[in-house]
Design a protein around this motif. Structure first.
Motif, PDB file in Angstrom:
ATOM      1  N   TYR A  18       1.022  -1.129  -0.015  1.00  0.00           N
ATOM      2  CA  TYR A  18       0.162  -0.030   0.128  1.00  0.00           C
ATOM      3  C   TYR A  18       0.692   1.326   0.062  1.00  0.00           C
ATOM      4  O   TYR A  18       0.573   2.285  -0.798  1.00  0.00           O
ATOM      5  CB  TYR A  18      -0.918   0.043   1.179  1.00  0.00           C
ATOM      6  CG  TYR A  18      -1.861   1.087   1.333  1.00  0.00           C
ATOM      7  CD1 TYR A  18      -2.765   1.449   0.388  1.00  0.00           C
ATOM      8  CD2 TYR A  18      -1.712   2.151   2.204  1.00  0.00           C
ATOM      9  CE1 TYR A  18      -3.465   2.549   0.357  1.00  0.00           C
ATOM     10  CE2 TYR A  18      -2.482   3.481   2.333  1.00  0.00           C
ATOM     11  CZ  TYR A  18      -3.341   3.499   1.328  1.00  0.00           C
ATOM     12  OH  TYR A  18      -4.250   4.525   1.480  1.00  0.00           O
ATOM     13  N   ILE A  19       1.926   1.175   0.704  1.00  0.00           N
ATOM     14  CA  ILE A  19       3.020   2.491   0.879  1.00  0.00           C
ATOM     15  C   ILE A  19       3.732   2.641  -0.552  1.00  0.00           C
ATOM     16  O   ILE A  19       3.663   3.640  -0.999  1.00  0.00           O
ATOM     17  CB  ILE A  19       4.043   2.215   1.940  1.00  0.00           C
ATOM     18  CG1 ILE A  19       3.323   2.363   3.275  1.00  0.00           C
ATOM     19  CG2 ILE A  19       4.968   3.342   1.852  1.00  0.00           C
ATOM     20  CD1 ILE A  19       4.192   1.657   4.511  1.00  0.00           C
ATOM     21  N   LEU A  20       3.922   1.387  -1.051  1.00  0.00           N
ATOM     22  CA  LEU A  20       4.426   1.465  -2.526  1.00  0.00           C
ATOM     23  C   LEU A  20       3.506   2.158  -3.677  1.00  0.00           C
ATOM     24  O   LEU A  20       3.846   2.935  -4.116  1.00  0.00           O
ATOM     25  CB  LEU A  20       4.763   0.205  -3.053  1.00  0.00           C
ATOM     26  CG  LEU A  20       4.902  -0.068  -4.613  1.00  0.00           C
ATOM     27  CD1 LEU A  20       6.060  -1.177  -4.717  1.00  0.00           C
ATOM     28  CD2 LEU A  20       3.704  -0.239  -5.269  1.00  0.00           C
ATOM     29  N   TYR A  21       2.179   1.763  -3.431  1.00  0.00           N
ATOM     30  CA  TYR A  21       1.029   2.310  -4.307  1.00  0.00           C
ATOM     31  C   TYR A  21       0.866   3.779  -4.097  1.00  0.00           C
ATOM     32  O   TYR A  21       0.887   4.742  -5.144  1.00  0.00           O
ATOM     33  CB  TYR A  21      -0.338   1.519  -3.923  1.00  0.00           C
ATOM     34  CG  TYR A  21      -1.467   2.201  -4.494  1.00  0.00           C
ATOM     35  CD1 TYR A  21      -1.660   1.965  -6.121  1.00  0.00           C
ATOM     36  CD2 TYR A  21      -2.517   2.935  -3.885  1.00  0.00           C
ATOM     37  CE1 TYR A  21      -2.738   2.588  -6.319  1.00  0.00           C
ATOM     38  CE2 TYR A  21      -3.546   3.422  -4.467  1.00  0.00           C
ATOM     39  CZ  TYR A  21      -3.644   3.353  -5.727  1.00  0.00           C
ATOM     40  OH  TYR A  21      -4.786   4.040  -6.431  1.00  0.00           O
ATOM     41  N   GLN A  49       8.478  13.887  -5.903  1.00  0.00           N
ATOM     42  CA  GLN A  49       7.822  12.908  -6.748  1.00  0.00           C
ATOM     43  C   GLN A  49       8.888  11.698  -7.137  1.00  0.00           C
ATOM     44  O   GLN A  49       8.500  10.533  -6.916  1.00  0.00           O
ATOM     45  CB  GLN A  49       7.076  13.310  -7.964  1.00  0.00           C
ATOM     46  CG  GLN A  49       5.917  13.942  -7.419  1.00  0.00           C
ATOM     47  CD  GLN A  49       4.923  14.197  -8.688  1.00  0.00           C
ATOM     48  OE1 GLN A  49       5.326  13.805  -9.822  1.00  0.00           O
ATOM     49  NE2 GLN A  49       3.995  15.345  -8.449  1.00  0.00           N
ATOM     50  N   THR A  50      10.108  12.025  -7.419  1.00  0.00           N
ATOM     51  CA  THR A  50      11.074  11.189  -7.943  1.00  0.00           C
ATOM     52  C   THR A  50      11.610  10.406  -6.492  1.00  0.00           C
ATOM     53  O   THR A  50      11.738   9.151  -6.559  1.00  0.00           O
ATOM     54  CB  THR A  50      12.130  11.890  -8.539  1.00  0.00           C
ATOM     55  OG1 THR A  50      11.863  12.526  -9.782  1.00  0.00           O
ATOM     56  CG2 THR A  50      13.367  10.859  -8.945  1.00  0.00           C
ATOM     57  N   LEU A  51      11.767  11.058  -5.504  1.00  0.00           N
ATOM     58  CA  LEU A  51      12.237  10.573  -4.195  1.00  0.00           C
ATOM     59  C   LEU A  51      11.169   9.637  -3.662  1.00  0.00           C
ATOM     60  O   LEU A  51      11.526   8.456  -3.005  1.00  0.00           O
ATOM     61  CB  LEU A  51      12.685  11.783  -3.308  1.00  0.00           C
ATOM     62  CG  LEU A  51      13.645  12.469  -3.476  1.00  0.00           C
ATOM     63  CD1 LEU A  51      13.938  13.683  -2.483  1.00  0.00           C
ATOM     64  CD2 LEU A  51      14.859  11.648  -3.539  1.00  0.00           C
ATOM     65  N   PHE A  52       9.764  10.124  -3.671  1.00  0.00           N
ATOM     66  CA  PHE A  52       8.731   8.989  -3.410  1.00  0.00           C
ATOM     67  C   PHE A  52       8.729   7.797  -4.030  1.00  0.00           C
ATOM     68  O   PHE A  52       8.469   6.739  -3.535  1.00  0.00           O
ATOM     69  CB  PHE A  52       7.599   9.850  -3.312  1.00  0.00           C
ATOM     70  CG  PHE A  52       6.912  10.626  -2.143  1.00  0.00           C
ATOM     71  CD1 PHE A  52       5.654  10.135  -1.652  1.00  0.00           C
ATOM     72  CD2 PHE A  52       7.723  11.218  -1.387  1.00  0.00           C
ATOM     73  CE1 PHE A  52       5.237  10.727  -0.448  1.00  0.00           C
ATOM     74  CE2 PHE A  52       7.546  11.802  -0.296  1.00  0.00           C
ATOM     75  CZ  PHE A  52       6.200  11.674   0.259  1.00  0.00           C
ATOM     76  N   LYS A  53       8.844   8.024  -5.406  1.00  0.00           N
ATOM     77  CA  LYS A  53       8.810   6.648  -6.333  1.00  0.00           C
ATOM     78  C   LYS A  53      10.059   5.693  -5.917  1.00  0.00           C
ATOM     79  O   LYS A  53       9.787   4.633  -5.819  1.00  0.00           O
ATOM     80  CB  LYS A  53       8.987   6.947  -7.840  1.00  0.00           C
ATOM     81  CG  LYS A  53       7.542   7.745  -8.220  1.00  0.00           C
ATOM     82  CD  LYS A  53       7.584   8.273  -9.523  1.00  0.00           C
ATOM     83  CE  LYS A  53       6.440   8.760 -10.130  1.00  0.00           C
ATOM     84  NZ  LYS A  53       5.208   9.187  -9.364  1.00  0.00           N
ATOM     85  N   ASN A  54      11.126   6.250  -5.775  1.00  0.00           N
ATOM     86  CA  ASN A  54      12.291   5.454  -5.316  1.00  0.00           C
ATOM     87  C   ASN A  54      12.225   4.744  -3.965  1.00  0.00           C
ATOM     88  O   ASN A  54      12.284   3.744  -3.696  1.00  0.00           O
ATOM     89  CB  ASN A  54      13.633   6.404  -5.089  1.00  0.00           C
ATOM     90  CG  ASN A  54      14.828   5.631  -4.764  1.00  0.00           C
ATOM     91  OD1 ASN A  54      15.045   4.744  -5.573  1.00  0.00           O
ATOM     92  ND2 ASN A  54      15.507   5.969  -3.893  1.00  0.00           N
ATOM     93  N   GLN A  55      11.602   5.498  -2.922  1.00  0.00           N
ATOM     94  CA  GLN A  55      11.219   5.010  -1.732  1.00  0.00           C
ATOM     95  C   GLN A  55      10.161   4.096  -1.807  1.00  0.00           C
ATOM     96  O   GLN A  55      10.159   2.924  -1.139  1.00  0.00           O
ATOM     97  CB  GLN A  55      10.868   6.097  -0.653  1.00  0.00           C
ATOM     98  CG  GLN A  55      10.733   5.677   0.692  1.00  0.00           C
ATOM     99  CD  GLN A  55      11.933   5.199   1.335  1.00  0.00           C
ATOM    100  OE1 GLN A  55      13.157   5.534   0.853  1.00  0.00           O
ATOM    101  NE2 GLN A  55      11.738   4.021   2.187  1.00  0.00           N
ATOM    102  N   GLY A  56       9.092   4.024  -2.658  1.00  0.00           N
ATOM    103  CA  GLY A  56       8.114   3.137  -3.052  1.00  0.00           C
ATOM    104  C   GLY A  56       8.693   1.821  -3.373  1.00  0.00           C
ATOM    105  O   GLY A  56       8.281   0.636  -2.862  1.00  0.00           O
TER     106      GLY A  56
END
Length: 121
Positions: A18-21, A49-56
């Motif tokens: 869910y966090i990934l999503y 957004q780039t950092l979030f996608k990486n963390q996801g």
């Protein structure tokens, strides 16, 4: 693996999917804003957004590792324990450096799972 730690491990994995999503596909959504305590303006920044996608992606790796360990690995207990401990460490670090809610939302389910894994080993 005993059913109780298995169910708890699956719950931790689902939470991380869910966090990934949220981090990869719903970065600016109201759910992401609530979950991460950030305003939409900040979340609209392409760098964020780039950092979030990486963390996801990392959250997805943790979830996949937990499920792989639980259902496919030869030594399932050790593999699941490793990935759940990774979640605990990440939650403690996040709780210390970012928000205490990370420790509560991600750390507590993972810690309960570690305890169950140790009890039902």
């Amino acid at each position: 693996m005993h059913i109780i730690p298995l169910v708890l491990a699956v719950i931790v994995a689902i939470e991380h999917y869910y966090i990934l999503y949220l981090e990869m596909f719903q970065t600016t959504s109201p759910a992401a804003q609530r979950s991460f305590g950030l305003d939409k303006e900040f979340l609209n920044d392409p760098r964020v957004q780039t950092l979030f996608k990486n963390q996801g992606l990392y959250n997805g790796f943790l979830a996949t590792g937990i499920l792989w360990g639980a259902f496919f690995a030869a030594n399932s207990w050790s593999v699941v324990m490793f990935f759940i401990i990774c979640v605990v460490v990440a939650a403690v670090y996040g709780g210390l450096t970012s928000s205490k809610s990370i420790l509560i939302k991600q750390g507590i389910p993972a810690i309960i799972t570690v305890v169950a894994l140790l009890i039902f080993r």
